[in-house]
Design an enzyme around this catalytic site. Structure first.
Site, mmCIF file in Angstrom:
data_model
loop_
_atom_site.group_PDB
_atom_site.id
_atom_site.type_symbol
_atom_site.label_atom_id
_atom_site.label_comp_id
_atom_site.label_asym_id
_atom_site.label_seq_id
_atom_site.Cartn_x
_atom_site.Cartn_y
_atom_site.Cartn_z
ATOM 1 N N TRP A 113 0.873 -1.175 0.000
ATOM 2 C CA TRP A 113 0.000 0.000 0.000
ATOM 3 C C TRP A 113 0.913 1.229 0.000
ATOM 4 O O TRP A 113 1.875 1.286 0.776
ATOM 5 C CB TRP A 113 -0.906 -0.019 1.235
ATOM 6 N N GLU A 187 -2.070 -5.480 6.869
ATOM 7 C CA GLU A 187 -2.918 -6.519 6.271
ATOM 8 C C GLU A 187 -2.703 -7.863 6.975
ATOM 9 O O GLU A 187 -3.055 -8.900 6.407
ATOM 10 C CB GLU A 187 -2.576 -6.672 4.773
ATOM 11 N N SER A 208 -3.541 -1.615 10.726
ATOM 12 C CA SER A 208 -4.669 -0.779 10.302
ATOM 13 C C SER A 208 -5.978 -1.396 10.774
ATOM 14 O O SER A 208 -6.153 -2.615 10.704
ATOM 15 C CB SER A 208 -4.697 -0.681 8.771
ATOM 16 N N HIS A 213 -10.439 -4.464 7.303
ATOM 17 C CA HIS A 213 -9.295 -5.211 7.841
ATOM 18 C C HIS A 213 -9.746 -6.242 8.889
ATOM 19 O O HIS A 213 -10.938 -6.380 9.159
ATOM 20 C CB HIS A 213 -8.251 -4.226 8.369
ATOM 21 N N HIS A 240 1.396 16.341 18.848
ATOM 22 C CA HIS A 240 1.918 17.722 18.936
ATOM 23 C C HIS A 240 3.324 17.885 19.500
ATOM 24 O O HIS A 240 3.779 19.017 19.672
ATOM 25 C CB HIS A 240 1.008 18.600 19.818
ATOM 26 N N ARG A 244 1.925 15.275 27.346
ATOM 27 C CA ARG A 244 0.719 14.754 28.009
ATOM 28 C C ARG A 244 0.555 13.234 27.837
ATOM 29 O O ARG A 244 0.737 12.711 26.751
ATOM 30 C CB ARG A 244 -0.500 15.433 27.407
ATOM 31 N N ASN A 268 -0.621 15.617 14.842
ATOM 32 C CA ASN A 268 -1.771 15.191 15.628
ATOM 33 C C ASN A 268 -2.400 14.003 14.912
ATOM 34 O O ASN A 268 -3.142 14.171 13.948
ATOM 35 C CB ASN A 268 -2.787 16.307 15.819
#
Ligand SMILES: Cc1ncc(COP(=O)(O)O)c(C=O)c1O
Length: 425
Positions: A113, A187, A208, A213, A240, A244, A268
């Protein structure tokens, strides 16, 4: 959400959702069908009702459960498999702990992919495409060895269509040349080599959870990692560059409010809590869903074994595949007649696809990677010309599956009985 409200919601969902798996309006044998139901939907709604929609406790719980499932030290959830690939690639050039330098080369199989390849290029690394073996759909180990040069530093493996690479040989070669190993398992969730899950052989693996899937969170992905330190680095890159939610809390200069402490650059790529809610329920169903996929794939292999013009990929001796779809390679009289065969199947209501991007060096976007000779990938060209796949889904029943096999026979008869007009390549 109150227990009583949850029960009411679930009862309403049970009445409202179709009793049978919804069918695809265009194809009676589609690539995929929904595998989620009352559990996933009600918990996702619960997240919204409780105003807990952004990444939180459920995400962490799902990460831990997933890491346990595949036998990784930890796992970091993201919003797609492509984002998981991006994190793996950016982790290689993490400014705070660079393992590779700009321009270093990463080997990537040419049939995959495309976002696996783009992630490496986007991270400023040089992609060296490697040919694949048409009998396994996975990396050609001889070509892999041939393409290793002085700046080659990493191999980004892919386990295509749920077929694990021969990881003993891959690992041996990486050790011999001092290459880092990362794995795209988007996959291949559930595939193993020598009893070990794919995605746990090197520095990390990507997965994924897209709709079609092995399990789905609608959109979503995961990265597995080797230790807590590595997981924290990935968490910072995921969100970011922010400190945190780290397992080992970062400290900063006294004048900086620790709630807004930025310790690196980052994207993000966070998932929502709704996706994690789906993931928790889907993970609990994964073994059963994969067992059904294996059962259907085994039936397909028996069918293919009786038809000399068809072949399915071979699995390495120590490998256990986790079938993603039903890939087929055509040979003999059908070798150059893929288009006619798949056109017939499509007309009859069976959905088909090429083996993902085929020889990626032939795709227009490959120009981004520099001067490539597409003819240098002969194994990939075989797949490009002779390969296609049919859908596989745990909700397919035996009767439907049998009907698909009969239609495939009819397609073979139809194509074999019509004259082949050779078109220019
Ligand atoms: C091998 C491979 N890598 C990466 C991806 C990207 O995953 P996603 O669609 O979740 O972004 C896919 C998607 O199907 C894939 O098949």
């Amino acid at each position: 959400m109150k227990t009583e409200s949850r029960e009411q919601l679930q009862s309403w969902l049970r009445d409202t959702l179709p009793q049978q798996t919804p069918t695809n309006p265009r194809y009676w044998f589609p690539l995929t069908l929904p595998t989620y139901g009352v559990d996933e939907i009600s918990e996702a709604i619960e997240c919204m009702v409780d105003f807990q929609t952004s990444m939180g406790q459920r995400t962490r719980q799902f990460e831990q459960a997933f890491a346990n499932y595949v036998g990784a030290a930890d796992a970091v959830m993201v919003n797609s498999g492509s984002s998981a690939d991006l994190l793996l690639a950016y982790q290689l050039i993490n400014p705070l702990n660079p393992r590779l330098q700009p321009g270093d080369e990463v080997l990537v199989p040419v049939v995959t992919w495309p976002t696996q390849v783009w992630s490496v290029a986007m991270a400023g690394l040089k992609v060296q495409l490697v040919d694949v073996d048409p009998t396994t759909l996975n990396v050609d180990l001889d070509d892999l060895r041939r393409r290793i040069g002085p700046r080659t530093k990493c191999f980004f493996a892919v386990h295509l269509m749920g077929n694990p690479c021969a990881m003993d040989a891959v690992r041996k070669l990486c050790n011999e040349y001092g290459l880092l190993l990362i794995e795209d398992c988007c996959e291949a969730l559930g595939a193993q080599h020598d009893g070990q899950h794919v995605g746990t052989f090197g520095l990390g693996g990507s997965y994924s959870f897209f709709f079609s899937h092995h399990m789905t969170t609608m959109e979503g992905g995961m990265v597995t990692c080797v230790d807590q330190h590595h997981a924290d680095q990935l968490r910072v890159l995921r969100a970011h560059g922010w400190s945190r939610g780290l397992q080992n809390q970062a400290t900063g200069a006294a004048e900086i409010d620790s709630r807004y402490l930025f310790v690196n650059w980052g994207f993000n790529l966070r998932p929502t809590e709704l996706q994690a809610a789906f993931g928790l329920h889907q993970l609990a169903k994964l073994d059963a869903m994969n067992a059904r996929r294996r059962q259907l794939a085994a039936r397909f292999e028996d069918y293919v074994a009786q038809r000399p013009a068809l072949a399915t990929p071979s699995v390495p001796a120590a490998g256990t595949s986790s079938p993603f779809a039903l890939p087929v390679m055509l040979s003999g009289d059908l070798a150059h007649r893929r288009g006619e065969l798949t056109d017939y199947l499509e007309q009859q209501g069976i959905e088909t696809r090429p083996v993902v991007a085929g020889n990626l060096a032939r795709q227009p976007a490959a120009a981004i990677l520099g001067d490539l000779d597409p003819t240098a990938y002969r194994g990939a060209d075989e797949i490009h010309q002779r390969g296609f796949y049919l859908g596989l889904n745990p909700a397919f029943d035996d009767v439907l599956f049998g009907r698909m096999l009969d239609t495939l026979d009819a397609a073979i008869d139809h194509v074999s009985s019509t004259t082949h007009v050779r078109t220019a390549a």
